[in-house]
Design an enzyme around this catalytic site. Structure first.
Site, PDB file in Angstrom:
ATOM      1  N   GLU A 153      20.547  33.113  -7.839  1.00  0.00           N
ATOM      2  CA  GLU A 153      20.485  31.997  -6.909  1.00  0.00           C
ATOM      3  C   GLU A 153      19.465  32.265  -5.814  1.00  0.00           C
ATOM      4  O   GLU A 153      19.446  33.339  -5.209  1.00  0.00           O
ATOM      5  CB  GLU A 153      21.845  31.721  -6.282  1.00  0.00           C
ATOM      6  N   GLU A 247      28.756  22.054  -5.363  1.00  0.00           N
ATOM      7  CA  GLU A 247      29.323  23.067  -4.478  1.00  0.00           C
ATOM      8  C   GLU A 247      29.563  22.471  -3.102  1.00  0.00           C
ATOM      9  O   GLU A 247      28.728  21.725  -2.586  1.00  0.00           O
ATOM     10  CB  GLU A 247      28.383  24.268  -4.359  1.00  0.00           C
TER      11      GLU A 247
END
Length: 304
Positions: A153, A247
């Site tokens: 990420e 998210e």
């Protein structure tokens, strides 16, 4: 239930919900996410020795939902370090995370495998970038041999310093020497670091394996400074066919230590499954209207 023709292969991060990452606790939540239409759910980083992988795997299988695992490195496990023993410890931790991913039935391992989470004290050393990439690339190849896609990420400057932009992420993949390492972009972090979010997605596209949708305030995807729908439409119109994630974080629904680590001081929502439903609708509406928008929206559209 959804099918491939219904829209993106969508995952929901369980950190958005007030539930422990344990099989019995997660089971009813996973069933509800599948009813909404999600195909995957993301687990938080777990300690392999403390995790009942069998019960987690059973909960996912019964819900007909696929897990995505996550990894993070602890102090003393920094694969970017110039200390051989510390890099070796980091490599071992990454391989243990691959083992856990296999054990829970995940075919993807997201997270931050390239360094330690936390605001850097100084500008990163280019040599650290190279050291990290070599270790992570090796692990990515080993993971691929076991059926697991390792992705990393791209975080903002306040959470990590080694890789902050899509362009840096592409260079990291190239430095890794791996044909299997994938990029994970998150619109929350991109909103801080990228001047052109749709353009950044297109930059990473050849290596992009996970596009995560998160708002500036960490709440509902439809409320915030990031044009989440516009970025998603652009990615799909540009040819992205990979997994898409949702998210969000709310302090009221999280363990205090985790909220502190992520600097989640506020509670922008109080119903995680309600947020999941709204996010699903936003994503599928954006996907259904992508042909009505240019592949790369103008900056005015992105700010809208």
């Amino acid at each position: 239930m959804s099918s491939a023709a219904d829209g993106p292969d969508l995952a929901f991060h369980t950190a958005a919900l007030p539930v422990a990452p344990e099989g019995d606790a997660l089971a009813p939540v996973l069933l509800r996410l599948r009813e909404i239409g999600y195909r995957r759910a993301v687990l938080p980083p777990l300690v392999p020795a403390d995790t009942d992988a069998a019960s987690l795997r059973t909960a996912f299988e019964r819900a007909d939902l696929a897990p995505i695992a996550m990894v993070g490195l602890a102090p003393g496990q920094d694969v970017s370090s110039d200390d051989d023993d510390e890099r070796a410890a980091g490599r071992a931790a990454l391989l243990a995370a691959v083992d856990l991913a296999v054990a829970v039935g995940a075919d993807q391992l997201n997270g931050v495998p390239y360094g330690l989470f936390g605001k850097p004290a100084a500008a990163p050393d280019p040599a650290a970038f190279e050291r990290s990439a070599r270790v992570v690339g090796e692990v990515a190849d080993l993971a691929a041999g076991r059926g697991v896609q390792l992705t990393f990420e791209v975080l903002n400057r306040y959470e990590e310093g080694l890789v902050n932009t899509a362009a840096q992420a592409v260079r990291y993949v190239e430095a890794s020497g791996s044909d299997h390492l994938g990029i994970h972009l998150d619109t929350f972090h991109m909103g801080i670091e990228e001047a052109d979010l749709p353009g950044a997605v297109l930059t990473a596209l050849p290596h992009l394996r996970y596009l995560e949708l998160g708002q500036s305030g960490r709440g509902d995807l439809g409320t915030g400074a990031v044009d989440v729908a516009g970025v998603l439409r652009s990615a799909l119109a540009g040819g992205y066919t990979g997994r898409v994630g949702v998210e969000a974080f709310s302090r009221a629904l999280m363990p205090g230590a985790v909220a502190d680590a992520l600097a989640i001081w506020r509670s922008p929502y109080d119903d995680g499954l309600g947020l999941a439903e709204r996010a699903f609708q936003l994503v599928h509406h954006a996907a259904s209207t992508r042909q009505l928008h240019p592949a790369v929206p103008t900056q005015q559209e992105v700010r809208r």
